[in-house]
Scaffold this active site. Structure first.
Site, PDB file in Angstrom:
ATOM      1  N   LYS A 148       0.819  -1.219   0.000  1.00 14.64           N
ATOM      2  CA  LYS A 148       0.000   0.000   0.000  1.00 14.64           C
ATOM      3  C   LYS A 148       0.850   1.265   0.000  1.00 14.64           C
ATOM      4  O   LYS A 148       0.596   2.184  -0.780  1.00 14.64           O
ATOM      5  CB  LYS A 148      -0.943   0.014   1.219  1.00 14.64           C
ATOM      6  CG  LYS A 148      -1.954  -1.100   1.246  1.00 14.64           C
ATOM      7  CD  LYS A 148      -2.840  -1.036   2.472  1.00 14.64           C
ATOM      8  CE  LYS A 148      -2.107  -1.075   3.789  1.00 14.64           C
ATOM      9  NZ  LYS A 148      -1.412  -2.311   4.110  1.00 14.64           N
ATOM     10  N   ARG A 166      -9.684   1.004   9.569  1.00 14.66           N
ATOM     11  CA  ARG A 166      -9.198  -0.306   9.998  1.00 14.66           C
ATOM     12  C   ARG A 166     -10.303  -1.191  10.561  1.00 14.66           C
ATOM     13  O   ARG A 166     -10.085  -2.373  10.768  1.00 14.66           O
ATOM     14  CB  ARG A 166      -8.108  -0.149  11.057  1.00 14.66           C
ATOM     15  CG  ARG A 166      -6.819   0.414  10.500  1.00 14.66           C
ATOM     16  CD  ARG A 166      -5.752   0.451  11.570  1.00 14.66           C
ATOM     17  NE  ARG A 166      -4.541   1.099  11.103  1.00 14.66           N
ATOM     18  CZ  ARG A 166      -3.510   0.457  10.602  1.00 14.66           C
ATOM     19  NH1 ARG A 166      -3.523  -0.838  10.494  1.00 14.66           N
ATOM     20  NH2 ARG A 166      -2.443   1.120  10.205  1.00 14.66           N
ATOM     21  N   ARG A 198      12.010  -7.094   5.137  1.00 12.45           N
ATOM     22  CA  ARG A 198      12.185  -5.702   5.568  1.00 12.45           C
ATOM     23  C   ARG A 198      13.301  -5.604   6.602  1.00 12.45           C
ATOM     24  O   ARG A 198      13.886  -4.547   6.776  1.00 12.45           O
ATOM     25  CB  ARG A 198      10.890  -5.151   6.178  1.00 12.45           C
ATOM     26  CG  ARG A 198       9.827  -4.840   5.172  1.00 12.45           C
ATOM     27  CD  ARG A 198       8.636  -4.232   5.878  1.00 12.45           C
ATOM     28  NE  ARG A 198       7.570  -3.938   4.930  1.00 12.45           N
ATOM     29  CZ  ARG A 198       6.382  -3.494   5.262  1.00 12.45           C
ATOM     30  NH1 ARG A 198       6.085  -3.288   6.543  1.00 12.45           N
ATOM     31  NH2 ARG A 198       5.467  -3.256   4.352  1.00 12.45           N
ATOM     32  N   ARG A 218      13.134  -5.716   9.921  1.00  7.31           N
ATOM     33  CA  ARG A 218      12.873  -5.023  11.180  1.00  7.31           C
ATOM     34  C   ARG A 218      13.063  -5.968  12.346  1.00  7.31           C
ATOM     35  O   ARG A 218      12.705  -7.144  12.269  1.00  7.31           O
ATOM     36  CB  ARG A 218      11.458  -4.462  11.188  1.00  7.31           C
ATOM     37  CG  ARG A 218      11.268  -3.369  10.158  1.00  7.31           C
ATOM     38  CD  ARG A 218       9.884  -2.803  10.241  1.00  7.31           C
ATOM     39  NE  ARG A 218       9.675  -1.829   9.185  1.00  7.31           N
ATOM     40  CZ  ARG A 218       8.507  -1.383   8.814  1.00  7.31           C
ATOM     41  NH1 ARG A 218       7.414  -1.817   9.401  1.00  7.31           N
ATOM     42  NH2 ARG A 218       8.402  -0.490   7.845  1.00  7.31           N
ATOM     43  N   ARG A 278       0.245 -10.652  13.451  1.00  6.13           N
ATOM     44  CA  ARG A 278      -0.279  -9.402  12.886  1.00  6.13           C
ATOM     45  C   ARG A 278      -1.243  -9.666  11.745  1.00  6.13           C
ATOM     46  O   ARG A 278      -2.266  -8.985  11.609  1.00  6.13           O
ATOM     47  CB  ARG A 278       0.874  -8.520  12.389  1.00  6.13           C
ATOM     48  CG  ARG A 278       1.561  -7.786  13.510  1.00  6.13           C
ATOM     49  CD  ARG A 278       2.756  -6.958  13.085  1.00  6.13           C
ATOM     50  NE  ARG A 278       2.644  -6.238  11.844  1.00  6.13           N
ATOM     51  CZ  ARG A 278       3.680  -5.989  11.043  1.00  6.13           C
ATOM     52  NH1 ARG A 278       4.890  -6.392  11.357  1.00  6.13           N
ATOM     53  NH2 ARG A 278       3.507  -5.313   9.931  1.00  6.13           N
TER      54      ARG A 278
END
Length: 182
Positions: A13, A88, A127, A129, A140
């Site tokens: 996104k 959300r 990513r 992280r 998640r």
């Protein structure tokens, strides 16, 4: 051009929003950016949001929705916008619809970027992280499915969702989105 980008974490996104912002010269509005901006500017809603952020809590819907209303009614959104990360929940989607009705905002295109779970996990792991372990990522994604996926049903019942395959090159996904919204 009024667009809501919808999809799981890692669907692309943010990447697509940046590209669409450049192409259409409309602002990319992410909930996080809106909250940070309202807090930095010291707006009344920003002050309320700051209390929750500093205590580690989630900013309540009424505060977030107020900030969204302020941003959408601002001159920067007169020619359109790309919303990313909001709504959300179904309750937020209903509140957002009320804002659209109040402000006379019509012709909103909901773009659902669909990516399978294994690809999402792979993207999020890549990513790099620190907090992105496979277990955390899968959790998640489950939370997303439980709370955010019903938003898609809310918009589907109104016949407004453009389904996009989010697997492929960034350019191919962008072309699919542009074809769907134009």
């Amino acid at each position: 051009m009024r667009i809501i980008l919808y999809g799981a974490p890692g669907a692309g996104k943010g990447t697509q929003a940046e590209l669409l912002t450049k192409k259409y010269s409309i602002p990319h509005i992410s909930t996080g950016d809106m909250l940070r901006s309202a807090i930095e500017r010291g707006t009344e809603l920003g002050k309320k949001a700051k209390e929750f952020v500093e205590s580690g809590g989630l900013v309540p819907d009424d505060v977030v929705i107020g900030i969204v209303r302020d941003v959408l009614s601002s001159p920067q959104c007169a020619n359109g916008f790309i919303l990313d990360g909001f709504p959300r929940t179904t309750a937020q989607a209903e509140s957002l619809q009320k804002i659209f009705d109040e402000l006379g905002i019509t012709g909103v295109c909901i773009v659902s970027i669909n990516v399978n779970e294994e690809e999402l996990v792979s993207r999020l792991l890549n990513r790099g992280r620190v907090d992105d372990s496979e277990e955390t990522i899968r959790k998640r994604l489950r939370v997303y499915e439980q709370s955010t996926a019903p938003v898609k049903s809310f918009y589907e019942s109104r016949g407004r969702v453009c389904e996009i395959n989010g697997v492929g090159s960034v350019e191919d996904v962008q072309k699919s989105i542009i074809n769907a919204i134009e």
